[in-house]
Design a protein around this motif. Structure first.
Motif, PDB file in Angstrom:
ATOM      1  N   SER A  81      18.364   0.621 -15.685  1.00  0.00           N
ATOM      2  CA  SER A  81      17.217   0.625 -15.139  1.00  0.00           C
ATOM      3  C   SER A  81      16.236   0.236 -16.046  1.00  0.00           C
ATOM      4  O   SER A  81      16.256   0.023 -17.506  1.00  0.00           O
ATOM      5  N   THR A  82      15.229  -0.376 -15.394  1.00  0.00           N
ATOM      6  CA  THR A  82      13.774  -0.610 -16.033  1.00  0.00           C
ATOM      7  C   THR A  82      12.801   0.392 -15.967  1.00  0.00           C
ATOM      8  O   THR A  82      13.074   1.543 -15.296  1.00  0.00           O
ATOM      9  N   PRO A  83      11.996   0.461 -17.057  1.00  0.00           N
ATOM     10  CA  PRO A  83      11.276   1.591 -16.928  1.00  0.00           C
ATOM     11  C   PRO A  83      10.465   1.881 -15.688  1.00  0.00           C
ATOM     12  O   PRO A  83      10.159   0.989 -14.641  1.00  0.00           O
ATOM     13  N   ALA A  84      10.163   3.069 -15.271  1.00  0.00           N
ATOM     14  CA  ALA A  84       9.261   3.358 -14.132  1.00  0.00           C
ATOM     15  C   ALA A  84       8.027   2.858 -14.033  1.00  0.00           C
ATOM     16  O   ALA A  84       7.257   2.809 -14.908  1.00  0.00           O
ATOM     17  N   ASN A  85       7.685   2.360 -12.827  1.00  0.00           N
ATOM     18  CA  ASN A  85       6.315   1.886 -12.704  1.00  0.00           C
ATOM     19  C   ASN A  85       5.368   2.645 -12.189  1.00  0.00           C
ATOM     20  O   ASN A  85       5.616   3.826 -11.447  1.00  0.00           O
ATOM     21  N   ALA A  86       3.971   2.585 -12.739  1.00  0.00           N
ATOM     22  CA  ALA A  86       2.801   3.472 -12.473  1.00  0.00           C
ATOM     23  C   ALA A  86       2.837   3.057 -10.896  1.00  0.00           C
ATOM     24  O   ALA A  86       2.881   2.202 -10.238  1.00  0.00           O
ATOM     25  N   ALA A  87       2.066   4.237 -10.054  1.00  0.00           N
ATOM     26  CA  ALA A  87       1.961   4.245  -8.572  1.00  0.00           C
ATOM     27  C   ALA A  87       1.015   2.869  -8.538  1.00  0.00           C
ATOM     28  O   ALA A  87       0.216   2.793  -9.068  1.00  0.00           O
ATOM     29  N   ASN A  88       1.695   1.942  -7.638  1.00  0.00           N
ATOM     30  CA  ASN A  88       0.679   0.903  -7.163  1.00  0.00           C
ATOM     31  C   ASN A  88       0.460  -0.196  -8.149  1.00  0.00           C
ATOM     32  O   ASN A  88      -0.294  -0.978  -7.863  1.00  0.00           O
ATOM     33  N   ASP A  89       1.285  -0.260  -9.324  1.00  0.00           N
ATOM     34  CA  ASP A  89       1.067  -1.259 -10.044  1.00  0.00           C
ATOM     35  C   ASP A  89       2.687  -1.628 -10.382  1.00  0.00           C
ATOM     36  O   ASP A  89       3.119  -1.087 -11.542  1.00  0.00           O
ATOM     37  N   TYR A  90       3.042  -2.761  -9.960  1.00  0.00           N
ATOM     38  CA  TYR A  90       4.395  -2.818 -10.062  1.00  0.00           C
ATOM     39  C   TYR A  90       4.532  -4.414  -9.499  1.00  0.00           C
ATOM     40  O   TYR A  90       3.848  -4.937  -8.965  1.00  0.00           O
ATOM     41  N   TYR A  91       5.885  -4.877  -9.722  1.00  0.00           N
ATOM     42  CA  TYR A  91       6.020  -6.425  -9.391  1.00  0.00           C
ATOM     43  C   TYR A  91       7.122  -6.363  -8.005  1.00  0.00           C
ATOM     44  O   TYR A  91       7.777  -5.676  -7.865  1.00  0.00           O
ATOM     45  N   LEU A  92       6.830  -7.390  -7.002  1.00  0.00           N
ATOM     46  CA  LEU A  92       7.531  -7.450  -5.843  1.00  0.00           C
ATOM     47  C   LEU A  92       8.192  -8.856  -5.792  1.00  0.00           C
ATOM     48  O   LEU A  92       7.418  -9.808  -6.301  1.00  0.00           O
ATOM     49  N   ALA A  93       9.341  -8.915  -5.455  1.00  0.00           N
ATOM     50  CA  ALA A  93       9.929 -10.303  -5.334  1.00  0.00           C
ATOM     51  C   ALA A  93       9.854 -10.483  -3.705  1.00  0.00           C
ATOM     52  O   ALA A  93      10.526  -9.511  -3.024  1.00  0.00           O
ATOM     53  N   MET A  94       9.462 -11.919  -3.641  1.00  0.00           N
ATOM     54  CA  MET A  94       9.856 -12.073  -1.888  1.00  0.00           C
ATOM     55  C   MET A  94      10.832 -13.534  -1.936  1.00  0.00           C
ATOM     56  O   MET A  94      10.627 -14.134  -2.827  1.00  0.00           O
ATOM     57  N   THR A  95      11.557 -13.543  -0.770  1.00  0.00           N
ATOM     58  CA  THR A  95      12.260 -14.850  -0.458  1.00  0.00           C
ATOM     59  C   THR A  95      11.216 -15.485   0.511  1.00  0.00           C
ATOM     60  O   THR A  95      11.114 -14.639   1.809  1.00  0.00           O
ATOM     61  N   GLU A  96      10.621 -16.593   0.198  1.00  0.00           N
ATOM     62  CA  GLU A  96       9.655 -17.319   1.083  1.00  0.00           C
ATOM     63  C   GLU A  96      10.464 -18.643   1.714  1.00  0.00           C
ATOM     64  O   GLU A  96      10.760 -19.282   0.925  1.00  0.00           O
ATOM     65  N   LYS A 129      -0.859  -7.013   2.831  1.00  0.00           N
ATOM     66  CA  LYS A 129      -1.258  -8.451   1.783  1.00  0.00           C
ATOM     67  C   LYS A 129      -0.507  -9.460   2.581  1.00  0.00           C
ATOM     68  O   LYS A 129       0.768  -9.533   2.991  1.00  0.00           O
ATOM     69  N   SER A 130      -1.133 -10.947   2.484  1.00  0.00           N
ATOM     70  CA  SER A 130      -0.702 -11.961   3.208  1.00  0.00           C
ATOM     71  C   SER A 130      -0.856 -13.015   2.191  1.00  0.00           C
ATOM     72  O   SER A 130      -1.757 -13.270   1.271  1.00  0.00           O
ATOM     73  N   ARG A 131       0.008 -14.264   2.436  1.00  0.00           N
ATOM     74  CA  ARG A 131      -0.118 -15.530   1.720  1.00  0.00           C
ATOM     75  C   ARG A 131      -0.304 -16.595   3.030  1.00  0.00           C
ATOM     76  O   ARG A 131       0.881 -16.490   3.776  1.00  0.00           O
ATOM     77  N   SER A 132      -1.126 -17.148   3.174  1.00  0.00           N
ATOM     78  CA  SER A 132      -1.486 -18.333   4.162  1.00  0.00           C
ATOM     79  C   SER A 132      -0.056 -19.076   4.213  1.00  0.00           C
ATOM     80  O   SER A 132       0.148 -19.918   3.177  1.00  0.00           O
ATOM     81  N   GLY A 133       0.262 -19.496   5.389  1.00  0.00           N
ATOM     82  CA  GLY A 133       1.466 -20.349   5.355  1.00  0.00           C
ATOM     83  C   GLY A 133       2.734 -19.885   5.025  1.00  0.00           C
ATOM     84  O   GLY A 133       3.769 -20.731   5.210  1.00  0.00           O
ATOM     85  N   ALA A 134       2.984 -18.788   4.500  1.00  0.00           N
ATOM     86  CA  ALA A 134       4.159 -18.180   3.977  1.00  0.00           C
ATOM     87  C   ALA A 134       5.127 -17.873   5.203  1.00  0.00           C
ATOM     88  O   ALA A 134       4.663 -17.286   6.171  1.00  0.00           O
ATOM     89  N   ARG A 135       6.408 -17.594   4.964  1.00  0.00           N
ATOM     90  CA  ARG A 135       7.333 -16.972   5.733  1.00  0.00           C
ATOM     91  C   ARG A 135       8.290 -16.297   5.150  1.00  0.00           C
ATOM     92  O   ARG A 135       9.266 -16.699   4.538  1.00  0.00           O
ATOM     93  N   PHE A 136       7.602 -15.044   4.743  1.00  0.00           N
ATOM     94  CA  PHE A 136       8.645 -14.136   3.877  1.00  0.00           C
ATOM     95  C   PHE A 136       9.590 -13.454   4.797  1.00  0.00           C
ATOM     96  O   PHE A 136       9.508 -13.117   5.893  1.00  0.00           O
ATOM     97  N   TYR A 137      10.778 -13.276   3.982  1.00  0.00           N
ATOM     98  CA  TYR A 137      11.927 -12.761   5.078  1.00  0.00           C
ATOM     99  C   TYR A 137      12.289 -11.293   4.442  1.00  0.00           C
ATOM    100  O   TYR A 137      12.566 -10.374   4.845  1.00  0.00           O
ATOM    101  N   LYS A 138      12.460 -11.404   3.022  1.00  0.00           N
ATOM    102  CA  LYS A 138      13.099 -10.117   2.327  1.00  0.00           C
ATOM    103  C   LYS A 138      11.715  -9.914   1.456  1.00  0.00           C
ATOM    104  O   LYS A 138      11.320 -10.775   0.508  1.00  0.00           O
ATOM    105  N   VAL A 139      11.558  -8.572   1.021  1.00  0.00           N
ATOM    106  CA  VAL A 139      10.763  -8.141  -0.092  1.00  0.00           C
ATOM    107  C   VAL A 139      11.847  -7.321  -0.761  1.00  0.00           C
ATOM    108  O   VAL A 139      12.496  -6.562  -0.233  1.00  0.00           O
TER     109      VAL A 139
END
Length: 329
Positions: free
Chosen positions: A23-38, A311-321
């Motif tokens: 495991s990686t260290p626990a993230n603080a609430a609302n301060d973490y990283y997300l990965a998306m397949t775009e 949260k959005s990104r103009s023109g993006a087509r996110f499939y997985k988060v």
């Protein structure tokens, strides 16, 4: 939300001693990283949840350098720790590819030159997972099967070779469960745990006698058909919980009792995650454009499942988060 329902369950008893997950260290609430397949630019893109989702703010990205062919429409990403190669990204693309990509410390971008292993299982790959210690890789293809690749040397991804193909109708998700040492797979009508036996090229998956029914719905023709499973993710606040999405909504699943709980009746949810601080997020297909299964927007929820911000990104087509973590749960 959180309306209890009964899961249709065949006879099964699950019991296993818990083991410690990497495991990686626990993230603080609302301060973490997300990965998306775009899928518009065809990249895996990682941002801090709180920054503007611009290229300049990317923490890490992977691009196969093409939006067509076997690498088209990146459909899944997971991050795992390995003894020999450190952090890796597992990626799958609906065009037909699956790969292990090395995530080099200090490098913000990976390309096909960073691939440690790749294969073409075909059949619209939707998800990928690695079995820890064993080093095997499983790919779920929505055309109806799992493909198991096992190594002759667990520390050498280049030695992975196909050893088994298993029929799983509508296969969309796979996830390793370190508590029960199962591999879970979600597809049409059911969520199934698979046991893992053997090592090296002798590794095999075997379906348990029991499974969790996903229930049914009436399609546009008025016919009652099984719900199609979409996403399968761990809860990072409860090791005994999985989150699943299917045609009729979002559910949590207790991995000991197989009891399911409805989190939302919203349809077209293609990915659903939570993080250690409790916040949740989903991507819901917006039924527009050439990729109606995707969206430029991620919807966030509090720990009780109440919608908060987007949260959005103009023109993006996110499939997985996905949560940027190597933890299995």
């Amino acid at each position: 939300m959180r309306k209890a329902i009964l899961a249709a369950l065949t006879s099964v008893a699950i019991g296993a001693a818990a083991i410690v997950a990497t495991s990686t260290p626990a993230n603080a609430a609302n301060d973490y990283y997300l990965a998306m397949t775009e899928q518009s630019s065809n990249r895996v893109m990682v941002w801090n949840r709180n920054v503007s989702w611009t290229d300049a703010n990317l923490r890490w990205q992977f691009t196969p350098g093409t939006t067509t062919g076997a690498w088209a429409n990146l459909s899944d990403v997971k991050f795992r720790d390995t003894a020999a190669h450190g952090m890796i990204a597992l990626v799958a693309a609906s065009g037909g590819k699956a790969a292990i990509v090395q995530v080099k410390s200090g490098s913000k971008k990976a390309t096909t030159s960073n691939i440690l292993w790749q294969a073409t299982p075909g059949g619209n790959p939707h998800a990928i997972e690695r079995i820890p210690s064993n080093g095997s890789v499983v790919v779920a293809s929505s055309n109806g099967y799992l493909t198991l690749y096992s190594p002759s040397n667990a520390n050498s991804p280049s030695t992975l070779a196909k050893v088994q193909t298993i029929t799983v109708k509508g296969a969309h998700g796979v996830l390793y469960d370190p508590t029960h040492k199962f591999l879970w797979a979600i597809g049409e009508g059911r969520l199934t745990p698979f046991t893992i036996s053997g090592s090296g090229r002798s590794t095999r998956l075997s379906a348990k006698n029991g499974y969790i029914s996903l229930g049914t719905y009436k399609n546009s023709a008025g016919k009652t058909v099984p719900n199609l499973g979409h996403d399968l993710q761990p809860s990072y606040t409860s090791k005994d919980t999985l989150f699943i999405t299917h045609t009729s909504g979002v559910y949590s699943v207790n991995t000991w009792s197989f009891r399911t709980l409805k989190e939302s009746g919203t349809t077209r949810v293609k990915a659903y995650v939570n993080q250690r601080g409790g916040e949740r997020a989903w991507i819901r297909g917006d039924n527009t454009g050439s990729r109606p299964w995707a969206s430029p927007t991620v919807q966030f929820f509090n720990s009780s499942g109440k919608a908060t911000t987007t949260k959005s990104r103009s023109g993006a087509r996110f499939y997985k988060v996905r949560i940027w973590t190597t933890a299995f749960e």
